[in-house]
Scaffold this motif. Structure first.
Motif, PDB file in Angstrom:
ATOM      1  N   PRO A   6       0.736  -1.265  -0.195  1.00 16.32           N
ATOM      2  CA  PRO A   6      -0.056   0.072  -0.135  1.00 16.32           C
ATOM      3  C   PRO A   6       0.744   1.371  -0.156  1.00 16.32           C
ATOM      4  CG  PRO A   6      -0.874  -1.629   1.663  1.00 16.32           C
ATOM      5  CD  PRO A   6       0.420  -2.244   1.129  1.00 16.32           C
ATOM      6  N   PHE A   7       1.818   1.179   0.723  1.00 17.95           N
ATOM      7  CA  PHE A   7       2.878   2.393   0.807  1.00 17.95           C
ATOM      8  C   PHE A   7       3.505   2.585  -0.457  1.00 17.95           C
ATOM      9  CE2 PHE A   7       7.113   4.102   1.528  1.00 17.95           C
ATOM     10  CZ  PHE A   7       7.008   5.256   2.155  1.00 17.95           C
ATOM     11  N   GLN A   8       4.016   1.518  -1.195  1.00 20.89           N
ATOM     12  CA  GLN A   8       4.757   1.632  -2.432  1.00 20.89           C
ATOM     13  C   GLN A   8       3.588   2.168  -3.526  1.00 20.89           C
ATOM     14  OE1 GLN A   8       6.414  -1.714  -3.919  1.00 20.89           O
ATOM     15  NE2 GLN A   8       7.909  -2.037  -2.389  1.00 20.89           N
TER      16      GLN A   8
ATOM     17  N   GLU B   4       1.721   0.465  10.243  1.00 20.43           N
ATOM     18  CA  GLU B   4       0.878   1.283   9.163  1.00 20.43           C
ATOM     19  C   GLU B   4       1.088   2.449   9.233  1.00 20.43           C
ATOM     20  OE1 GLU B   4      -2.061   1.573  12.564  1.00 20.43           O
ATOM     21  OE2 GLU B   4      -0.309   0.488  11.941  1.00 20.43           O
ATOM     22  N   ALA B   5       2.261   2.954  10.185  1.00 21.08           N
ATOM     23  CA  ALA B   5       2.439   4.429  10.015  1.00 21.08           C
ATOM     24  C   ALA B   5       2.691   5.203   8.974  1.00 21.08           C
ATOM     25  CB  ALA B   5       3.221   4.753  11.318  1.00 21.08           C
ATOM     26  N   PRO B   6       3.830   4.542   8.189  1.00 19.47           N
ATOM     27  CA  PRO B   6       4.209   5.251   6.906  1.00 19.47           C
ATOM     28  C   PRO B   6       3.168   5.302   5.963  1.00 19.47           C
ATOM     29  CG  PRO B   6       5.589   3.321   7.489  1.00 19.47           C
ATOM     30  CD  PRO B   6       4.438   3.409   8.479  1.00 19.47           C
ATOM     31  N   PHE B   7       2.368   4.373   5.820  1.00 15.91           N
ATOM     32  CA  PHE B   7       1.073   4.754   4.965  1.00 15.91           C
ATOM     33  C   PHE B   7       0.019   5.947   5.237  1.00 15.91           C
ATOM     34  CE2 PHE B   7      -3.526   3.649   3.880  1.00 15.91           C
ATOM     35  CZ  PHE B   7      -3.177   3.542   2.430  1.00 15.91           C
ATOM     36  N   GLN B   8      -0.127   5.894   6.492  1.00 19.58           N
ATOM     37  CA  GLN B   8      -0.976   6.727   7.246  1.00 19.58           C
ATOM     38  C   GLN B   8      -0.444   7.980   7.000  1.00 19.58           C
ATOM     39  OE1 GLN B   8      -1.961   6.498  11.500  1.00 19.58           O
ATOM     40  NE2 GLN B   8      -2.990   4.566  10.951  1.00 19.58           N
ATOM     41  N   PHE B   9       0.889   8.311   7.477  1.00 22.37           N
ATOM     42  CA  PHE B   9       1.506   9.727   7.305  1.00 22.37           C
ATOM     43  C   PHE B   9       1.547  10.076   5.670  1.00 22.37           C
ATOM     44  CE2 PHE B   9       3.510   8.688  11.418  1.00 22.37           C
ATOM     45  CZ  PHE B   9       3.126   9.850  12.129  1.00 22.37           C
ATOM     46  N   HIS B  11      -0.457   9.191   3.443  1.00 23.98           N
ATOM     47  CA  HIS B  11      -1.949   9.584   3.120  1.00 23.98           C
ATOM     48  C   HIS B  11      -2.231  11.096   3.669  1.00 23.98           C
ATOM     49  CE1 HIS B  11      -6.310   9.526   3.880  1.00 23.98           C
ATOM     50  NE2 HIS B  11      -6.338   8.874   2.496  1.00 23.98           N
ATOM     51  N   ASN B  12      -2.011  11.339   4.755  1.00 25.94           N
ATOM     52  CA  ASN B  12      -2.278  12.620   5.228  1.00 25.94           C
ATOM     53  C   ASN B  12      -1.291  13.781   4.482  1.00 25.94           C
ATOM     54  OD1 ASN B  12      -3.829  11.707   7.132  1.00 25.94           O
ATOM     55  ND2 ASN B  12      -1.978  11.986   8.900  1.00 25.94           N
ATOM     56  N   LYS B 109     -17.896  14.417  17.274  1.00 26.72           N
ATOM     57  CA  LYS B 109     -18.222  14.845  16.182  1.00 26.72           C
ATOM     58  C   LYS B 109     -17.563  16.296  15.915  1.00 26.72           C
ATOM     59  CE  LYS B 109     -23.209  13.341  17.232  1.00 26.72           C
ATOM     60  NZ  LYS B 109     -23.502  12.454  16.019  1.00 26.72           N
ATOM     61  N   GLN B 110     -16.849  16.499  16.428  1.00 27.92           N
ATOM     62  CA  GLN B 110     -16.082  17.880  16.355  1.00 27.92           C
ATOM     63  C   GLN B 110     -15.503  18.245  14.911  1.00 27.92           C
ATOM     64  OE1 GLN B 110     -12.748  18.576  18.972  1.00 27.92           O
ATOM     65  NE2 GLN B 110     -12.964  20.618  18.722  1.00 27.92           N
ATOM     66  N   TYR B 111     -14.824  17.354  14.363  1.00 28.20           N
ATOM     67  CA  TYR B 111     -13.980  17.410  12.903  1.00 28.20           C
ATOM     68  C   TYR B 111     -15.094  16.707  11.941  1.00 28.20           C
ATOM     69  CZ  TYR B 111     -10.420  19.638  15.478  1.00 28.20           C
ATOM     70  OH  TYR B 111     -10.064  20.519  16.366  1.00 28.20           O
ATOM     71  N   LEU B 112     -16.224  16.343  12.134  1.00 29.72           N
ATOM     72  CA  LEU B 112     -17.023  15.463  11.329  1.00 29.72           C
ATOM     73  C   LEU B 112     -16.955  15.944   9.764  1.00 29.72           C
ATOM     74  CD1 LEU B 112     -18.398  13.029  12.130  1.00 29.72           C
ATOM     75  CD2 LEU B 112     -20.557  14.256  12.376  1.00 29.72           C
ATOM     76  N   ASP B 113     -16.770  17.342   9.746  1.00 32.02           N
ATOM     77  CA  ASP B 113     -16.910  18.012   8.393  1.00 32.02           C
ATOM     78  C   ASP B 113     -15.826  17.790   7.792  1.00 32.02           C
ATOM     79  OD1 ASP B 113     -15.995  19.567  10.575  1.00 32.02           O
ATOM     80  OD2 ASP B 113     -15.727  21.372   9.220  1.00 32.02           O
ATOM     81  N   GLN B 114     -14.759  17.379   8.274  1.00 27.30           N
ATOM     82  CA  GLN B 114     -13.289  16.954   7.749  1.00 27.30           C
ATOM     83  C   GLN B 114     -13.318  15.816   7.156  1.00 27.30           C
ATOM     84  OE1 GLN B 114     -10.620  19.455   7.362  1.00 27.30           O
ATOM     85  NE2 GLN B 114     -12.377  20.659   8.014  1.00 27.30           N
ATOM     86  N   ALA B 115     -14.228  14.939   7.639  1.00 27.04           N
ATOM     87  CA  ALA B 115     -14.098  13.316   7.393  1.00 27.04           C
ATOM     88  C   ALA B 115     -14.205  13.034   5.974  1.00 27.04           C
ATOM     89  CB  ALA B 115     -15.222  12.674   8.177  1.00 27.04           C
ATOM     90  N   PRO B 116     -14.765  13.618   5.103  1.00 27.29           N
ATOM     91  CA  PRO B 116     -15.016  13.292   3.542  1.00 27.29           C
ATOM     92  C   PRO B 116     -13.723  12.977   3.173  1.00 27.29           C
ATOM     93  CG  PRO B 116     -16.490  14.551   4.132  1.00 27.29           C
ATOM     94  CD  PRO B 116     -15.864  14.669   5.306  1.00 27.29           C
ATOM     95  N   LYS B 117     -12.658  13.940   3.297  1.00 29.13           N
ATOM     96  CA  LYS B 117     -11.470  14.039   2.538  1.00 29.13           C
ATOM     97  C   LYS B 117     -10.468  12.885   3.003  1.00 29.13           C
ATOM     98  CE  LYS B 117      -9.275  17.989   5.076  1.00 29.13           C
ATOM     99  NZ  LYS B 117      -8.837  19.376   4.809  1.00 29.13           N
ATOM    100  N   TYR B 118     -10.724  12.305   4.162  1.00 28.45           N
ATOM    101  CA  TYR B 118     -10.052  11.402   4.748  1.00 28.45           C
ATOM    102  C   TYR B 118     -10.661  10.067   4.506  1.00 28.45           C
ATOM    103  CZ  TYR B 118      -7.358  14.549   7.267  1.00 28.45           C
ATOM    104  OH  TYR B 118      -6.432  15.617   7.644  1.00 28.45           O
TER     105      TYR B 118
END
Lengths: 158, 158
Positions: A6-8, B4-9, B11-12, B109-118
């Motif tokens: 996934p990373f690649q 899974e951190a490299p993938f997450q970072f 992705h962000n 629910k605080q950042y619910l509006d930010q969810a779609p892009k994630y």
């Protein structure tokens, strides 16, 4: 093998996206490399924070480099750096004989000119990781025969 | 946890990059979501090819969905889908009670509006994976309380 996939794949998409959205030209290529390096830098910073959460302090610079070669590299690329050399004056060479982000490309010299864009992110990754461990550095990469790759780290004394 | 951190970072960073380079406005947000979804689609296609290299054919649609919920999800997110439901008429709901790409955000629910892009990338990921298994679909996501998340897959009969 599928573990780092996934990373690649995401890394490849990101390169493609950055190059696709940019205009053409030599200057633009430099700018894209910088963008990738900056992204790597931030990912490296984040990763180090997560990885060193429960570890003790590092004895010295060499100790930090060993951590980058082992734990840090394994976390991202599921293997360790194959060879670490230093001149003991602030230059370190990290050699990966089968660098994952190049392993999808044909071995040999055919696509050598394409290599820099596949290395920029990782240069930033190392620089960001070191930076969050208090080591300021300049990181460059060099490929002579794919998929082997050397990263040169020049420590910047403050 | 660091696996899974490299993938997450990454992705962000990708989300940040896409939103940063785009102009502002409502239309642009939709366009960014599409870009992320398209990237996910291609990553999903690639992943499925790698994951199913040595597997037997799938019995039916439900069998394919189970594969997505188990092997595919584990490969990317290091956990399985918590709950799979279907109306047996081409609609599947995949529920992840602790969706990794939302887990860094404050629960509630605080950042619910930010969810779609994630979520856009992952919708594409599922659609791309299914597509390469011969299943055409529309995938949408829904969050009510973070970090839980539901992906709805609507199979498109051909």
């Amino acid at each position: 093998m599928a573990d780092e996939a996934p990373f690649q794949f995401l890394h490849n998409e990101m390169i493609q996206y950055i190059y696709k959205t940019a205009e053409n030209g030599e200057t633009e290529n430099g700018r894209n490399i910088t963008k990738l390096e900056t992204m790597g830098f931030r990912v490296g910073q984040g990763l180090i924070e997560r990885l060193t959460k429960d570890t003790a302090r590092y004895k010295d610079e060499l100790d930090v480099m060993k951590f980058i070669c082992k734990d840090f590299w394994t976390c991202v690329f599921k293997k360790q750096i194959d060879n670490l050399r230093t001149n003991h004056q602030g230059i370190y060479v990290l050699q990966d004989n089968k660098f994952r982000l190049l392993s999808q490309m044909s071995a040999g010299k055919q696509y050598l000119d394409q290599a820099p864009k596949y290395l920029a992110f990782t240069c930033g990754l190392v620089r960001g990781g070191l930076s969050n461990l208090g080591v300021k550095s300049i990181v460059t990469a060099e490929v002579s025969v794919m998929p082997a790759c050397k990263f040169q780290v020049m420590i910047q004394k403050v």
